[in-house]
Scaffold this active site. Structure first.
Site, short mmCIF file in Angstrom:
data_model
loop_
_atom_site.label_atom_id
_atom_site.label_comp_id
_atom_site.label_asym_id
_atom_site.label_seq_id
_atom_site.Cartn_x
_atom_site.Cartn_y
_atom_site.Cartn_z
N GLU A 85 12.41 2.64 2.43
CA GLU A 85 11.94 1.67 1.58
C GLU A 85 12.98 0.94 0.64
OE1 GLU A 85 8.77 0.12 1.09
OE2 GLU A 85 10.28 -1.21 -0.11
N ASP A 135 5.23 -6.43 6.16
CA ASP A 135 4.91 -7.99 5.36
C ASP A 135 4.76 -8.71 6.44
OD1 ASP A 135 5.42 -7.18 2.59
OD2 ASP A 135 7.40 -6.30 3.39
N LYS A 139 3.58 -17.50 6.77
CA LYS A 139 3.86 -19.02 6.66
C LYS A 139 4.95 -19.30 8.13
CE LYS A 139 3.82 -20.41 2.17
NZ LYS A 139 4.40 -20.62 0.93
N ASP A 171 -2.89 -5.85 9.22
CA ASP A 171 -4.24 -6.56 8.70
C ASP A 171 -4.15 -8.03 9.16
OD1 ASP A 171 -2.55 -6.75 6.48
OD2 ASP A 171 -4.30 -7.33 5.34
N GLU A 212 -3.86 -1.89 2.38
CA GLU A 212 -4.72 -1.84 3.55
C GLU A 212 -6.08 -2.34 2.66
OE1 GLU A 212 -5.92 1.58 5.90
OE2 GLU A 212 -7.30 0.20 7.17
#
Ligand SMILES: C[S@@+](CC[C@H](N)C(=O)[O-])C[C@H]1O[C@@H](n2cnc3c(N)ncnc32)[C@H](O)[C@@H]1O
Length: 233
Positions: A85, A135, A139, A171, A212
């Site tokens: 991360e 992520d 766009k 998602d 989520e």
């Protein structure tokens, strides 16, 4: 260390926003990093000495606050986990949870997964890779930042062990289509969806994270993918 860490023009899949660290996150970073953190280096990790044992090796990529990693690691004490991360507040939270639960099977890296894979992960060493709710960069002009791309899949194919698995969840429909197109055009990836649809059932062990839950609140569907590998291709 290889090229990627030095090249300022490289497109990253994240924007470094340090944000505010809470006092508890700062405490964790100052006091627990030495015990559970893995610094970036140019050498492959020695997994046996890192975890002080041998065991199935799991990479969880872009863990956020690490709830999903923590849950899996608690249920599978036999596994060794590397949580990757880039944002330090999430790492601070995960460090606190590791300490609170006395876990010894999670290590954390605070670097771009591309650098970690290129430099530190041994060839054919990873038994499972999780990429949950990466992520989506919806766009059009930002889609080049999407983490799941040819470069990442190329590295995954190099580092995955025999009989290894790649699990992905998203998602965002458009990102799901992108993942399906990318992976189905690669002969080394085997879609493990039983009914030959491109998605797999949600794994029972994948818990609902904050990301989520947000997607579900927005009435998004969730797409799970599970791939095996043909390492002879
Ligand atoms: C939307 S969050 C999802 C977090 C978690 N997987 C979950 O399901 O709750 C995506 C995370 O990936 C991290 N990330 C993005 N690109 C990364 C990279 N190249 N290397 C490591 N982490 C990355 C981001 O900082 C962010 O915390």
């Amino acid at each position: 260390m290889k090229e990627n860490t030095k090249n300022k023009n490289i497109i990253r899949s994240y924007v470094k926003r340090e944000g505010r660290l809470t006092s508890s996150q700062r405490y964790a970073l100052n006091n627990y990093w030495k015990k559970h953190g893995v610094n970036l280096s140019a050498e492959n990790l020695d997994l046996k000495s890192l975890y002080k044992r041998r065991g199935p090796f799991i990479l969880d990529i872009g863990v956020g606050t690490g709830d999903s990693t923590l849950n899996h690691a608690q249920k599978h004490p036999e596994n060794n986990y590397l949580a990757i991360e880039v944002h330090r507040p999430g790492i601070g939270q995960l460090l606190n949870k590791i300490e609170l639960n006395n876990l010894t099977n999670i290590k954390i890296s605070n670097h771009d997964v591309i650098d970690v894979l290129q430099n530190q992960i041994p060839y054919r060493s990873v038994n499972q890779i999780f990429i949950f709710f990466s992520d989506p960069w919806p766009k059009m002009k930002h889609q080049k930042r999407r983490l799941i791309n040819k470069q990442l899949i190329g590295l995954v194919k190099e580092k995955i062990a025999l009989h290894g698995r790649l699990h992905i969840a998203t998602d965002w429909q458009d990102y799901a289509n992108h993942i399906r197109n990318l992976c189905s055009s690669d002969p080394a990836l085997i879609n493990l969806s039983a009914n030959k649809l491109y998605t797999s059932p949600r794994p029972v062990w994948r818990i609902e994270t904050r990301y989520e839950a947000r997607g579900l609140r927005l009435n998004h569907n969730v797409w799970d993918f599970c791939y095996g590998f043909n390492l002879n291709v």
